[in-house]
Design an enzyme around this catalytic site. Structure first.
Site, PDB file in Angstrom:
ATOM      1  CE1 TYR A  84       1.081  -1.422   4.126  1.00  0.00           C
ATOM      2  CE2 TYR A  84       0.378   0.785   4.711  1.00  0.00           C
ATOM      3  CZ  TYR A  84       1.033  -0.379   5.026  1.00  0.00           C
ATOM      4  OH  TYR A  84       1.658  -0.497   6.246  1.00  0.00           O
ATOM      5  CG  ASP A  86       2.277   4.533   5.793  1.00  0.00           C
ATOM      6  OD1 ASP A  86       2.813   3.844   6.684  1.00  0.00           O
ATOM      7  OD2 ASP A  86       1.592   5.541   6.019  1.00  0.00           O
ATOM      8  CD  GLU A  91       4.360   0.723   5.703  1.00  0.00           C
ATOM      9  OE1 GLU A  91       4.349   1.967   5.623  1.00  0.00           O
ATOM     10  OE2 GLU A  91       4.205   0.113   6.779  1.00  0.00           O
ATOM     11  CG  HIS A 148       7.632   0.742  11.667  1.00  0.00           C
ATOM     12  ND1 HIS A 148       6.486   1.496  11.556  1.00  0.00           N
ATOM     13  CD2 HIS A 148       8.662   1.624  11.665  1.00  0.00           C
ATOM     14  CE1 HIS A 148       6.817   2.781  11.484  1.00  0.00           C
ATOM     15  NE2 HIS A 148       8.126   2.880  11.540  1.00  0.00           N
ATOM     16  CG  ASN A 150       4.451  -4.928  13.579  1.00  0.00           C
ATOM     17  OD1 ASN A 150       3.998  -3.998  14.229  1.00  0.00           O
ATOM     18  ND2 ASN A 150       4.764  -4.808  12.295  1.00  0.00           N
ATOM     19  NE  ARG A 235       0.142  -4.250  15.586  1.00  0.00           N
ATOM     20  CZ  ARG A 235       0.424  -3.123  14.914  1.00  0.00           C
ATOM     21  NH1 ARG A 235       1.507  -3.054  14.184  1.00  0.00           N
ATOM     22  NH2 ARG A 235      -0.366  -2.076  15.009  1.00  0.00           N
TER      23      ARG A 235
END
Lengths: 496, 65
Positions: A84, A86, A91, A148, A150, A235
């Protein structure tokens, strides 16, 4: 009690080219080109997104929650990932993975997703001038974008314990995981003017803890958006890492962080090394110190360098695994690989950097920069050195300097090819990916914790996926194999 | 001599048509690193963006997360 460390990496890529050089347009072209090329047309369901929820449960008037930009292109892939736009970056958010190695595989597959999108866009002249994509974290001019990680964590662990336990790792792991950077780009370093830093991201961090992601970035991010059962799961959203070109570095990044979280869950925060007294100063100072020896005072009065922190954390991890624990993270064989590589990278950066130039991105990059500088007798400010920094991260095999630097691979090309198309077998990404592949025209929208089916008549049918460990091949593979349509699937699931 | 450790993922109940990830831990240092820095620099000379100054100047990104 340690729970399975389901994990994944979301990467904002740098992007150039496209009509008017507009990165939002170029990013959208990539996402749409990928979708048009047949992989998927399914849209993302933003319904349950709540990035403004803060794990500390305090209303923070000065904190700005990131916006969810629901009008920009985004799609869900057959491998369970999300692709998508971002802000102004394409991203790729990997599917949920059960182990660090799987996380590496799906991160690496993401590079191929971007590469494929770029090729389709440029071949069809959808992006003019041609679009180029970089897997890095800054433009050298003070603008940074994130990679990032997670991690699934037990909800019962109080957030302050997560900060206490994990901050030392997050601010020191750059000694082996930093991607390197020529020069500096924030006011903070105007006096010191470092010629080279261990990491791309370190100088952008301004707080120890916080909700922000685009300014006043915190070492530990408090975003509380579990995308799952909020009573059982947290998360942990880690924003401080660099994008790694080295597969071993990505693997060790995921594995080291996951194992330390498991240790926190099993043994508590007190056994972790004490935090630096000034963590923000520490993360920046560590990043600018190529000797790796500079110490920072910890809250207990002792002094530790970033290397010292990593050494202590490795010892914790080694002891934990030797004691028979670690199944929350990976198999014995994978844990062994993690501990060996982490240790070798650590010893290598201190004693013999050449020996880890095939695994530590900043070492590989510095080697190129120094070698090139010597060969052509360049000044430190020569733009060619910054060009090497940027081009290290070019994702095109024809141009990428990282791909030429002799980085060690952990993955077989066939496995990467598989992961481009197919989801992991052992998390809910399996259910998502299979549904996208099998019923693309019968899905109204999908997101991390649900899929909404459209059978052509009202009402829509929402299938919740609140447990990242359900929806696996083991649980639903056969059912999916036998359901030719979404209607059959929903009947077999008992929701119709 | 090259020592190679093949570490197989433990067999789990997975479909036959899914590739498993085979880990190959190569104990021997990558020879290229020690001996071929010059060749590597030759390659960089070839593929590095022309007009580095313009390339670097034009590489501007919007801040992200």
């Amino acid at each position: 009690m340690a729970i399975a460390k389901v994990l994944g990496i979301e990467t904002e890529y740098g992007i150039t080219g496209g009509p008017d050089g507009d990165p939002v347009i170029a990013s959208s072209i990539l996402v749409n080109a990928f979708a048009r090329n047949g992989e998927t047309r399914v849209n993302w369901d933003f319904g349950d997104e709540s990035p403004a929820n803060d794990a500390r449960h305090m209303p923070l008037l000065t904190s700005v929650a990131p916006l969810v930009e629901s009008h920009l292109a985004n799609t869900v892939l057959t491998n369970g990932a999300r692709f998508y736009v971002d802000h102004a970056h394409p991203e790729y958010s990997s599917p949920e993975c059960r182990t660090p190695l799987s996380g590496l595989l799906y991160d690496r597959a993401g590079e191929d997703v971007l590469l494929h999108a770029v090729r389709v866009a440029n071949d069809n002249a959808l992006g003019t001038p041609p679009i180029t994509v970089y897997k890095n974290n800054s433009d050298g001019k003070g603008n940074s974008y994130g990679t990032h990680e997670n991690y699934l964590v037990e909800r019962v662990i109080p957030f302050p314990e997560i900060v206490r336990a994990m901050a030392p790792h997050l601010l020191s792991r750059q000694v082996i995981l930093g991607a390197g950077k020529v020069g500096y780009e924030t006011e903070y370093f105007e006096d010191l003017a470092p010629r080279f830093q261990l990491a791309q991201r370190s100088e952008f961090f301004e707080e120890l803890v916080g909700l922000e992601t685009t300014l006043k970035r915190p070492i530990v991010n408090t975003r509380d958006e579990p995308h799952g059962d909020p009573e059982r799961f947290r998360r942990l959203h880690v924003i401080i890492g660099d994008a790694n070109m080295s597969e071993v570095a990505t693997f060790v990044k995921l594995g080291s962080t996951a194992i330390l979280l498991a240790i926190l869950e099993d043994q508590g925060a007190d056994i972790f090394p004490p935090m630096p007294r000034t963590p923000v100063r520490a993360v920046r100072a560590f990043g600018a110190d190529l000797t790796l020896r500079q110490g920072q005072e910890a809250v207990d009065g002792t002094t530790r360098s970033a290397w010292d922190y990593q050494d202590e954390l490795w010892t914790l991890a080694n002891r934990y695994v030797a004691g028979g624990d670690g199944s929350a993270v990976a198999s014995e064989a994978e844990l062994k690989l993690l501990l060996v590589q982490w240790r070798e990278m650590l010893d290598g950066v201190r004693d013999d950097p050449e020996s880890v130039a095939d695994r530590v991105d900043w070492v590989a990059k510095l080697r190129l920069v120094n070698g090139f500088k010597e060969r052509h007798n360049l000044r430190d400010e020569d733009p060619r050195l910054r060009a090497i920094d940027i081009q290290y991260h070019d994702i095109r095999p024809s141009k990428s300097l990282a791909r030429r630097a002799g980085l060690r691979s952990l993955l077989k090309p066939e496995a990467i090819g598989e992961a481009f198309h197919n989801p992991p077998l052992d998390t809910r990404a399996y259910f998502r990916g299979r549904c996208i592949a099998q019923y693309p025209n019968e899905i109204a929208a999908a997101n991390w914790d649900s899929i909404i089916f459209d059978l052509g008549v009202d009402p829509l049918h929402r299938v919740p996926m609140m447990d990242p460990l359900k929806g696996t091949a083991e649980l639903l593979g056969q059912l999916l194999d036998n359901a030719a349509t979404a209607e059959e699937l929903l009947r077999a699931l008992g929701t119709l | 001599m090259t020592e190679q450790e093949h570490i197989q993922q433990p067999p789990s109940k997975k479909n036959d048509d899914t590739a498993s990830i085979e880990l190959v831990a190569n104990a021997e240092k990558n020879e290229q690193l020690k001996n071929d820095l010059d060749n590597l620099l030759d390659e960089i000379d070839e593929v590095l963006e022309d007009n580095a100054e313009e390339f670097v100047r034009n590489y501007i990104q919007k801040g992200g997360e």
